[in-house]
Write a protein that holds these residues in place. Structure first.
Motif, PDB file in Angstrom:
ATOM      1  N   HIS A  11      -0.143  21.261  17.965  1.00 23.90           N
ATOM      2  CA  HIS A  11       1.098  20.391  17.529  1.00 23.90           C
ATOM      3  C   HIS A  11       1.229  18.910  17.385  1.00 23.90           C
ATOM      4  N   LYS A  12       0.577  18.455  18.167  1.00 25.98           N
ATOM      5  CA  LYS A  12       0.721  16.802  18.053  1.00 25.98           C
ATOM      6  C   LYS A  12      -0.026  16.432  16.664  1.00 25.98           C
ATOM      7  N   THR A  13      -1.069  17.217  16.234  1.00 27.75           N
ATOM      8  CA  THR A  13      -1.480  16.710  14.935  1.00 27.75           C
ATOM      9  C   THR A  13      -0.638  17.164  13.706  1.00 27.75           C
ATOM     10  N   GLN A  14      -0.084  18.200  13.930  1.00 30.89           N
ATOM     11  CA  GLN A  14       0.964  18.630  12.830  1.00 30.89           C
ATOM     12  C   GLN A  14       2.148  17.836  12.758  1.00 30.89           C
ATOM     13  N   ASN A  15       2.691  17.492  13.735  1.00 32.86           N
ATOM     14  CA  ASN A  15       3.528  16.454  13.696  1.00 32.86           C
ATOM     15  C   ASN A  15       3.102  15.072  13.129  1.00 32.86           C
ATOM     16  N   GLN A  16       1.945  14.518  13.415  1.00 32.50           N
ATOM     17  CA  GLN A  16       1.604  13.429  12.779  1.00 32.50           C
ATOM     18  C   GLN A  16       1.345  13.463  11.165  1.00 32.50           C
ATOM     19  N   ILE A  17       1.053  14.605  10.878  1.00 35.91           N
ATOM     20  CA  ILE A  17       0.818  14.913   9.438  1.00 35.91           C
ATOM     21  C   ILE A  17       2.452  14.807   8.891  1.00 35.91           C
ATOM     22  N   VAL A  18       3.200  15.514   9.504  1.00 33.68           N
ATOM     23  CA  VAL A  18       4.671  15.382   9.015  1.00 33.68           C
ATOM     24  C   VAL A  18       5.128  13.949   9.058  1.00 33.68           C
ATOM     25  N   GLN A  19       4.912  13.385  10.093  1.00 31.29           N
ATOM     26  CA  GLN A  19       5.436  12.013  10.152  1.00 31.29           C
ATOM     27  C   GLN A  19       4.689  10.901   9.163  1.00 31.29           C
ATOM     28  N   ALA A  20       3.528  11.346   8.671  1.00 35.08           N
ATOM     29  CA  ALA A  20       2.569  10.365   7.521  1.00 35.08           C
ATOM     30  C   ALA A  20       3.370  10.525   6.242  1.00 35.08           C
ATOM     31  N   GLY A  21       4.518  11.593   6.348  1.00 40.09           N
ATOM     32  CA  GLY A  21       5.079  11.655   5.065  1.00 40.09           C
ATOM     33  C   GLY A  21       4.262  12.876   4.014  1.00 40.09           C
ATOM     34  N   ALA A  22       3.544  13.768   4.568  1.00 41.31           N
ATOM     35  CA  ALA A  22       2.848  14.567   3.847  1.00 41.31           C
ATOM     36  C   ALA A  22       3.750  15.740   2.972  1.00 41.31           C
ATOM     37  N   LEU A  23       4.663  16.232   3.457  1.00 45.39           N
ATOM     38  CA  LEU A  23       5.754  17.181   3.086  1.00 45.39           C
ATOM     39  C   LEU A  23       6.241  16.935   1.732  1.00 45.39           C
ATOM     40  N   SER A  24       6.621  15.603   1.493  1.00 47.23           N
ATOM     41  CA  SER A  24       7.186  15.132   0.317  1.00 47.23           C
ATOM     42  C   SER A  24       6.323  15.524  -0.972  1.00 47.23           C
TER      43      SER A  24
ATOM     44  N   ILE B  14       1.120  23.778   3.344  1.00 43.08           N
ATOM     45  CA  ILE B  14       2.627  23.717   3.723  1.00 43.08           C
ATOM     46  C   ILE B  14       2.527  25.044   4.639  1.00 43.08           C
ATOM     47  N   HIS B  15       1.948  25.967   4.516  1.00 45.88           N
ATOM     48  CA  HIS B  15       2.122  27.221   5.466  1.00 45.88           C
ATOM     49  C   HIS B  15       1.445  26.870   6.716  1.00 45.88           C
ATOM     50  N   ALA B  16       0.569  25.969   6.965  1.00 45.68           N
ATOM     51  CA  ALA B  16      -0.210  25.595   8.307  1.00 45.68           C
ATOM     52  C   ALA B  16       0.890  24.733   9.033  1.00 45.68           C
ATOM     53  N   LEU B  17       1.514  24.008   8.325  1.00 45.17           N
ATOM     54  CA  LEU B  17       2.577  23.152   8.822  1.00 45.17           C
ATOM     55  C   LEU B  17       3.996  23.837   9.305  1.00 45.17           C
ATOM     56  N   THR B  18       4.332  25.091   9.073  1.00 44.78           N
ATOM     57  CA  THR B  18       5.488  25.500   9.219  1.00 44.78           C
ATOM     58  C   THR B  18       5.631  25.922  10.563  1.00 44.78           C
ATOM     59  N   SER B  19       4.528  25.963  11.469  1.00 46.84           N
ATOM     60  CA  SER B  19       4.909  25.884  12.950  1.00 46.84           C
ATOM     61  C   SER B  19       5.309  24.706  13.720  1.00 46.84           C
ATOM     62  N   ALA B  20       5.397  23.541  12.906  1.00 48.91           N
ATOM     63  CA  ALA B  20       5.847  22.323  13.259  1.00 48.91           C
ATOM     64  C   ALA B  20       7.325  22.197  13.123  1.00 48.91           C
TER      65      ALA B  20
ATOM     66  N   ALA C 202       8.632  19.982  10.518  1.00 48.02           N
ATOM     67  CA  ALA C 202       8.141  20.502   9.228  1.00 48.02           C
ATOM     68  C   ALA C 202       9.380  21.646   9.026  1.00 48.02           C
ATOM     69  N   THR C 203       9.664  22.572   9.678  1.00 50.68           N
ATOM     70  CA  THR C 203      10.562  23.563   9.546  1.00 50.68           C
ATOM     71  C   THR C 203      11.935  23.248   8.968  1.00 50.68           C
ATOM     72  N   ARG C 204      12.403  22.226   9.736  1.00 55.43           N
ATOM     73  CA  ARG C 204      13.867  21.479   9.386  1.00 55.43           C
ATOM     74  C   ARG C 204      13.772  21.034   8.007  1.00 55.43           C
ATOM     75  N   ILE C 205      12.508  20.350   7.518  1.00 58.30           N
ATOM     76  CA  ILE C 205      12.454  19.692   6.268  1.00 58.30           C
ATOM     77  C   ILE C 205      12.436  20.992   5.140  1.00 58.30           C
ATOM     78  N   LEU C 206      11.790  21.895   5.600  1.00 64.81           N
ATOM     79  CA  LEU C 206      11.451  22.954   4.373  1.00 64.81           C
ATOM     80  C   LEU C 206      12.783  23.719   4.374  1.00 64.81           C
ATOM     81  N   CYS C 207      13.539  24.301   5.481  1.00 66.69           N
ATOM     82  CA  CYS C 207      14.682  25.091   5.650  1.00 66.69           C
ATOM     83  C   CYS C 207      15.720  24.275   4.705  1.00 66.69           C
ATOM     84  N   SER C 208      15.761  23.184   4.612  1.00 70.34           N
ATOM     85  CA  SER C 208      16.779  22.359   3.972  1.00 70.34           C
ATOM     86  C   SER C 208      16.603  22.033   2.394  1.00 70.34           C
TER      87      SER C 208
END
Length: 578
Positions: free
Chosen positions: A358-371, A393-399, A402-408
């Protein structure tokens, strides 16, 4: 008196064997000054004598042998002159000067002996003179349809000239070798070069100390071998080619040379058995730097990130990628790279997110990958790119972040709906269904309502047998969407979809596991209203449920009881009203 220069290579060879070598060997055994150096020279001279004696009678006609003999003459004459000086008790010129001169001649003699041994081992001097005498500066490149023996002879000759000749001769040998490899539709030439040539010598030309023209052409040849076929690629790897290729990539070589080096690295790391070596050579920081903005051409960036993608399943690589600030680089490539670069970058992020914590997943999200991932998903038309982006994106949904960004993002769910409805790829449809199943329970009713158009396709996917998990993914997505009453009512009004669904309840329809059809039926029967239940009954569901209940299929009795009770209640209600 200085002897006259020999008229031919044969005359020079005779002069060396009959005059110079015997006298120098005798001096080496008897001289007293610099005794240890002369003893070492004596061993080299004996090896030289043995090699020259063992050379075939036709050897003097070979231009490379003739050049070596011509170079041996002045070296042996200098050595003879030095032996005379060493025998003079006064040591003319002084001991240090004499020692230096002797070391220089010994070094030159050692190189010539190495080249002679290499030429003898190549077998070129043993070629039957009636078949082919390689008297040209460089042999003519065999045609693609030429016999294997002709190509083998050419390759051995080219590699001999590549290691023995002058710079001009080496360049011509490399050019001819590239001509052979370039006209190679079946990869036969690459296999011959890998087995008959000296790939290690070719790799040595990649060193920074080599002439730039030699190095550039050598990189091209190595890239041909690395990309032609698995056999030649394996030889390049086994000879330690990955390290020199990485150094070329990290150097100030011309852009085209760096691109060819990167292409070879991609090919080598594409083999699962070779991917581990990238970390051993310290190659990941080099590849990351090659991906940075301004570090090279788009083609170079595409090759570099493709190589990273090839090794991203290796544990050490994933941790180093984060430590070396590789995440922002991957995000930049996603935002501004070509479609091929975006695909590789997305697959790198997918590997990091799916195999990391989860730490790595959060680092990916914090790096701005989802946009940039979402942007690529919305605007790209390439199905392979959709696949790569959706994997990430699918692999990041457990973070949670990432879920908050996608659901919005209603646009994201609209895109998932489009992919389910219009994509011809079961893999894309399954990933989209999985994300709807995981995220839909937390989105607004309006967003669920907008996903209603994919319900019919999800019903059809529940009939698909392969991949094995697609029925489960479709079933889970439907359960998530049927939490909205309007979606349930809209579904039962779609006669085609309802007919397909009820057919899945038929015990004779064995393509579909009954688990998810029964779960969906319970949701519809319990929360769809009398109109929904009536349509389920009218479609013939009760008889199928009865057979499933008789067969003790889990969930069937409960579903039958639910629909039967509601049917009786409905009948009593109608009778009371009458």
């Amino acid at each position: 008196m200085t002897p006259a220069a020999p008229a031919s290579a044969a005359d020079a060879l005779a002069q060396i064997l009959q005059d110079l070598l015997p006298s120098v060997l005798l001096a080496a055994a008897s001289v007293r000054a610099l005794h240890s150096r002369w003893r070492a020279l004596q061993a080299s001279l004996l090896a030289l004598q043995s090699s020259l004696v063992s050379a075939p009678a036709s050897a003097p006609s070979h231009p490379l042998f003739a050049d070596l003999v011509a170079a041996l003459l002045p070296a042996l004459r200098s050595l003879h002159a030095l032996s005379v000086r060493c025998q003079d008790p006064g040591l003319p010129g002084g001991r240090l000067r004499l020692q230096s001169d002797l070391d220089m001649v010994a070094s030159s003699l050692s190189l010539l002996l190495h080249d002679l041994s290499l030429l003898l081992r190549s077998g070129l001097l043993s070629v039957d003179s009636e078949l082919s005498i390689p008297t040209d500066i460089v042999l003519q490149v065999p045609a693609s349809a030429a016999p294997h023996a002709d190509k083998s002879l050419f390759v051995r000759d080219a590699f001999a000239r590549l290691q023995i000749g002058s710079l001009d001769l080496k360049l011509k040998a490399l050019v001819s070798l590239l001509d052979l490899l370039g006209d190679d539709p079946t990869a036969e030439a690459a296999q011959i070069v890998a087995t008959e040539g000296d790939v290690a010598a070719l790799l040595r030309l990649l060193d920074a100390s080599s002439h730039s023209a030699l190095r550039d052409r050598a990189v091209t040849a190595v890239a041909h071998l690395a990309t032609a076929c698995a056999a030649s690629r394996r030889v390049v790897f086994d000879e330690g080619g990955l390290g020199p290729l990485l150094r070329v990539l990290d150097s100030g070589s011309p852009p085209a040379t760096r691109e060819r080096s990167a292409a070879a690295i991609v090919a080598i790391t594409g083999d699962a058995g070779s991917a581990w070596a990238l970390s051993a050579y310290g190659g990941l920081p080099i590849l990351i730097n090659a991906c940075r903005p301004g570090s090279g051409s788009p083609a170079l960036q595409a090759f570099a990130v493709a190589a990273i993608k090839n090794v991203s399943s290796v544990d050490d690589v994933r941790s180093t990628l984060v430590e070396e600030s590789g995440l922002p680089v991957l995000v930049d490539l996603l935002a501004s790279g070509t479609a091929e670069t975006q695909k590789s970058a997305a697959l790198c992020l997918w590997a990091l997110a799916s195999m990391g914590d989860h730490k790595t997943q959060n680092q990916i999200v914090q790096a701005g990958a989802l946009s940039p991932l979402l942007q690529a998903l919305h605007i790209a038309s390439d199905q392979d790119l959709h696949d790569s982006v959706l994997r990430a994106i699918h692999a990041l949904t457990s973070a949670p972040a990432a879920t908050r960004i996608l659901c919005s993002s209603p646009l994201f769910f609209a895109r998932l709906t489009d992919l389910i409805c219009s994509s011809g790829s079961f893999l894309l449809q399954q990933m989209a269904a999985d994300m709807i199943a995981d995220l839909a329970p937390t989105v607004s009713d309006d967003t669920k309502r907008c996903m209603a158009p994919c319900i019919g396709t999800l019903i059809k996917l529940m009939e698909v047998a392969k991949p094995a998990t697609i029925q489960e993914s479709a079933g889970r997505a439907l359960l998530a969407l049927f939490t909205l009453k309007s979606n349930r009512k809209g579904f039962v009004r779609d006669e085609k979809s309802l007919t397909i669904f009820v057919r899945m309840l038929d015990p004779r329809f064995q393509e579909t596991d009954k688990k998810y059809p029964l779960s969906i039926f319970l949701v519809l029967a319990m929360g769809g209203g009398n109109g929904t239940r009536r349509r389920l009954v009218d479609a013939g569901s009760c008889q199928h449920l009865q057979k499933l209940a008789d067969a003790d299929v889990p969930g069937a009795k409960k579903a039958l009881q639910r629909i039967s009770n509601n049917r009786l209640k409905s009948l009593f209600s109608i009778g009371w009203q009458n």
